[in-house]
Design an enzyme around this catalytic site. Structure first.
Site, PDB file in Angstrom:
ATOM      1  N   GLU A  66      33.568  50.179  40.877  1.00  0.00           N
ATOM      2  CA  GLU A  66      34.686  49.361  41.367  1.00  0.00           C
ATOM      3  C   GLU A  66      34.651  49.227  42.894  1.00  0.00           C
ATOM      4  OE1 GLU A  66      39.500  48.779  41.013  1.00  0.00           O
ATOM      5  OE2 GLU A  66      38.640  50.676  40.342  1.00  0.00           O
TER       6      GLU A  66
ATOM      7  N   GLY B  26      40.556  45.342  42.294  1.00  0.00           N
ATOM      8  CA  GLY B  26      40.027  45.425  40.940  1.00  0.00           C
ATOM      9  C   GLY B  26      41.152  45.274  39.927  1.00  0.00           C
TER      10      GLY B  26
ATOM     11  N   HIS C 192      28.959  54.769  29.413  1.00  0.00           N
ATOM     12  CA  HIS C 192      28.111  55.810  29.962  1.00  0.00           C
ATOM     13  C   HIS C 192      27.082  56.171  28.892  1.00  0.00           C
ATOM     14  CE1 HIS C 192      31.178  55.938  32.997  1.00  0.00           C
ATOM     15  NE2 HIS C 192      32.096  56.338  32.126  1.00  0.00           N
ATOM     16  N   VAL C 193      25.815  56.078  29.247  1.00  0.00           N
ATOM     17  CA  VAL C 193      24.769  56.256  28.243  1.00  0.00           C
ATOM     18  C   VAL C 193      23.881  57.477  28.494  1.00  0.00           C
ATOM     19  CG1 VAL C 193      24.737  53.818  27.626  1.00  0.00           C
ATOM     20  CG2 VAL C 193      23.214  54.621  29.421  1.00  0.00           C
TER      21      VAL C 193
ATOM     22  N   GLY D  83      34.569  32.752  41.750  1.00  0.00           N
ATOM     23  CA  GLY D  83      35.598  31.732  41.815  1.00  0.00           C
ATOM     24  C   GLY D  83      36.408  31.878  43.091  1.00  0.00           C
TER      25      GLY D  83
END
Length: 139
Positions: free
Chosen positions: A60, A78, A85-86, A105
């Site tokens: 973030e 944010g 999470h792997v 944008g």
């Protein structure tokens, strides 16, 4: 993405980025940004692994720095952060977050952040949406 001005702002203030040990880096591409963070007592869980919350905070904050660099007259906040999470990362390692702008944008920026360990293995993938607000005018 050149983030020299944004680094001056971040490094001059107390905040989460400094507390967790984040270091922000410029990149050659205008739609990418990068940050590093050593896994240590500031950002690990009690079992010695990088906290998932610290990974999300890294993503973030990196997306915020990227949006600040793209729109210096706006304040990015944010409004949505979601991640997976792997892979666990042990204390002592350093993680690197690689951010790529997905959509720019006037009021929303979408970022994809991949966080990798020192061996280049993916540990987390995070999607961040920033809302850009104009600072209030004094007087």
């Amino acid at each position: 993405m050149d983030i020299k001005e944004e680094k001056k702002i971040i490094e001059s203030q107390e905040g989460l980025s400094r507390t967790l040990g984040m270091e922000f880096l410029s990149t050659p591409e205008e739609d990418t940004c990068m940050a590093r963070m050593k896994v240590d007592g500031r950002n690990r869980q009690p079992f010695g692994f990088l906290s998932g919350g610290a990974s999300l905070a890294l993503a973030e904050n990196l997306a915020g720095v990227g949006s600040m660099a793209l729109c210096p007259k706006k304040i990015p906040v944010g409004i949505n952060v979601s991640g997976n999470h792997v892979l666990a990362v042990r204390e002592g390692d350093t993680v690197t977050a690689y951010g790529r702008l997905q959509s720019k944008g006037n009021t929303l920026h979408e970022w994809q952040i991949d966080i990798k360990n020192s061996e280049g293995n993916l540990i987390s993938t995070v999607h961040v949406t920033n809302y850009l607000i104009s600072p209030r005018k004094n007087g």
